[in-house]
Design an enzyme around this catalytic site. Structure first.
Site, mmCIF file in Angstrom:
data_model
loop_
_atom_site.group_PDB
_atom_site.id
_atom_site.type_symbol
_atom_site.label_atom_id
_atom_site.label_comp_id
_atom_site.label_asym_id
_atom_site.label_seq_id
_atom_site.Cartn_x
_atom_site.Cartn_y
_atom_site.Cartn_z
ATOM 1 N N ALA A 428 5.834 -1.707 -30.256
ATOM 2 C CA ALA A 428 5.019 -1.687 -29.042
ATOM 3 C C ALA A 428 3.839 -0.766 -29.231
ATOM 4 C CB ALA A 428 5.855 -1.225 -27.847
ATOM 5 N N CYS A 429 2.762 -1.049 -28.488
ATOM 6 C CA CYS A 429 1.654 -0.093 -28.378
ATOM 7 C C CYS A 429 1.562 0.309 -26.909
ATOM 8 C CB CYS A 429 0.351 -0.687 -28.913
ATOM 9 S SG CYS A 429 -0.236 -2.138 -28.026
ATOM 10 N N THR A 430 0.402 0.648 -26.405
ATOM 11 C CA THR A 430 0.297 1.190 -25.057
ATOM 12 C C THR A 430 0.775 0.213 -24.000
ATOM 13 O OG1 THR A 430 -1.634 2.434 -25.794
ATOM 14 C CG2 THR A 430 -1.256 2.313 -23.427
ATOM 15 N N THR A 431 0.353 -1.043 -24.086
ATOM 16 C CA THR A 431 0.628 -1.987 -23.008
ATOM 17 C C THR A 431 1.242 -3.300 -23.472
ATOM 18 O OG1 THR A 431 -1.620 -2.877 -23.159
ATOM 19 C CG2 THR A 431 -1.244 -1.099 -21.581
ATOM 20 N N ARG A 432 1.563 -3.454 -24.744
ATOM 21 C CA ARG A 432 2.079 -4.744 -25.187
ATOM 22 C C ARG A 432 3.194 -4.581 -26.218
ATOM 23 N NH1 ARG A 432 -3.267 -7.345 -27.802
ATOM 24 N NH2 ARG A 432 -4.297 -6.088 -26.215
#
Length: 580
Positions: A428-432
């Site tokens: 995952a990254c910040t929003t996805r």
């Protein structure tokens, strides 16, 4: 060529978010320690320590983010590579005579050390990223290496820091002897971009939004925020802002009108253009993502509500972002952030900013512009933004809907993503969510939407990104836990059997709509393809209840894919094909 390079770049972009995630605490401590707030020297020093060691943090973050299983051994190896490279290069750097003129003894030694430290500080982030890339590559290559018996203690993961140390020696020689050329290259890049003026800022703003789709915007952000410019040895727009450079902030200021005002205005337009009967249903979704953008500057949940529905409108959004940079620069506004261009960072860094009050009139203008533009385009072209499709079911639930146990929610997401066997990597990254899947066809997009997905991006045949908002990292961890529970610890393996036995043949046929509904059966790698007369008769829930890793139904092709695992596919196919 591009198809193979793009997924790799996307992985790097995602890995860069791990060290960037520590910047909010660094900015908070550094800001609170200033004389105009708490006047706490030790607190400011604590925040400054993070900014001073960003190279080391990038080395660890990139290595762990790119290593198999995100194993910490890769992070240790990156530290070894970074320390060997940086300290070795420090000895090799030649100090020009002009920097030591009229100095003798202890003063000359101190001046020489200060000069070398300053030059290395300019290259610390590139060196850290390179150390992380090398360490992760070496870990993925040698994590299970076998050595002769007399060296077996150093085999496997223990071998990785050792070989990383030798890689660090090579980097030390390269950086220590060629640092002048590296510095000249960075200076040339900085001067070219900074001297481009309005055009450079406009291009950066547009590219930043355009690359959101691919996730590569993190790469250009790192160039702008950590490399461009030089203020007393501190490089990068973000680092120079917190170091007190009055000219810093040009590559951050333009985001504030868009994130705090423009995109919330777009959400209001989508609310007002929703069907009257469905406005209450969309109010929660649009209100929450608008508030997230206003307060924190996280905008992807909003952008993915229209990025695929209206690409032309998204292109206008990208252009307006570039224009915001031009406007804020023309007004000589300099704003900065530790995380993103939201209200929290604006208030926290207000006294450090230059002409910050100009954001209010510019922001109001952007709110009105986005609202008017979005409302006109949505109505004029009848775009099916949230709440405008009368046939649409309930609005997506939050990915972290309260009241739903984490384990149950994770199992629902796992099933919608095609089951445990379909997921080869979950990050995952910040929003996805950033996933590697065995088959895109096994992913149930409609089920993901019901669970809270705001959009899907498929960069390659096996790469899948699911936009879920700021709960992405927590959700990824829950999905990995559910995957391990289902797989018995063998996460990501397609060589799984279905529980301890094959599913009951009678129940399996019943869930497929009966023997008469099954036309063809074919075993493949890890799955069984079944041609059916009527896909509507297939009960997906009943199939999943039989212990299958995943089920994908393609009504248009009248075909059902059962994810069984390589070891079980032939047996399941044989069970269905034989009438006995």
């Amino acid at each position: 060529m591009m198809k193979s390079v793009l997924p790799s770049l996307q992985k790097v972009g995602g890995a860069l978010m791990l060290p960037i995630a520590v910047l909010p605490i660094a900015g908070l401590l550094l800001r609170l320690g200033q004389p105009d707030l708490l006047d706490s020297g030790w607190m400011a020093a604590a925040g400054l320590a993070i900014f001073s060691n960003l190279g080391l943090l990038f080395a660890i973050g990139v290595a762990v983010g790119l290593a198999r299983e995100n194993h910490g051994a890769a992070g240790l190896a990156s530290v070894v590579a970074y320390l060997v490279a940086s300290k070795g290069a420090e000895v090799l750097i030649a100090v020009p005579p002009a920097a030591l003129a009229d100095m003798t003894g202890r003063a000359r030694d101190l001046a020489s050390a200060a000069y070398k430290a300053q030059e290395l500080a300019k290259l610390s982030v590139p060196l850290g990223i390179l150390s992380g890339l090398i360490a992760s590559a070496l870990y993925n290559r040698f994590y299970n290496i076998s050595l002769p018996s007399y060296l077996s203690f150093f085999g496997g993961r223990r071998f990785v820091p050792i070989v990383s140390g030798f890689a660090g020696l090579i980097m030390a020689f390269a950086f220590g002897t060629q640092w002048q050329h590296l510095e000249q290259g960075m200076d040339a890049l900085s001067h070219w971009v900074l001297n481009a003026g309005a055009f450079g800022l406009f291009a950066y703003g547009v590219l930043n939004r355009v690359l959101i789709v691919t996730g590569l915007h993190h790469i250009i952000n790192n160039i702008a925020w950590f490399l461009l410019g030089d203020y007393h040895g501190v490089t990068g727009d973000l680092k120079r802002f917190f170091a007190g450079d009055p000219t810093a902030g040009a590559f951050m200021s333009g985001f504030f009108p868009v994130m705090m005002f423009g995109l919330p205005g777009a959400c209001l337009a989508m609310y007002h253009t929703a069907l009257p009967a469905r406005r209450r249903a969309v109010a929660g979704l649009l209100g929450s993502i608008a508030l997230t953008s206003l307060l924190t500057g996280v905008t992807e949940p909003i952008e993915f509500t229209f990025i695929f529905l209206a690409p032309a409108l998204y292109a206008v959004h990208a252009v307006l972002t570039g224009i915001a940079f031009i406007v804020m620069n023309a007004l000589h506004v300099r704003l900065g952030f530790g995380f993103s261009a939201g209200l929290f960072d604006y208030v926290l860094n207000f006294n450090r900013a230059t002409r910050p009050l100009w954001l209010v009139p510019v922001g109001i203008g952007y709110f009105a512009l986005y609202y008017t533009l979005f409302r006109f385009v949505i109505v004029r072209f009848n775009l099916k933004t949230p709440g405008r499709d009368p046939a649409q079911g309930e609005m997506p639930a939050s990915a972290s809907a309260p009241g739903t146990p984490a384990a149950d929610r994770a199992r629902q997401w796992l099933a919608a993503l095609g089951g445990a066997a379909n997921l080869q990597a979950v990050n995952a990254c910040t929003t996805r969510l950033r996933l590697t899947v065995a088959s895109q066809s096994a992913v149930d997009a409609s089920a993901l939407t019901r669970l809270g997905s705001l959009g899907l991006v498929r960069p390659s045949a096996n790469a899948l990104q699911v936009v879920v908002g700021t709960v992405a990292d927590q959700l990824a961890g829950e999905i990995r836990d559910a995957q391990r529970a289902v797989s018995g610890g063998a996460v990501g393996s397609l060589a799984l059997t279905i529980g301890n036995s094959l599913p009951d043949r009678v129940a399996l046929l019943a869930a497929l709509g009966g023997r008469g509904n099954v036309l063809t059966v074919q075993a493949a790698a890890g799955r069984v393809r079944i041609g059916v007369a009527d896909a509507a008769q297939v009960d997906r829930g009943a199939l999943l209840g039989l212990g299958l890793r995943g089920v994908a139904i393609m009504p248009g092709d009248a075909c059902v894919h059962l994810l069984t695992g390589t070891a079980a596919s032939a047996s399941v196919a044989d069970s269905l094909a034989n009438p006995a």
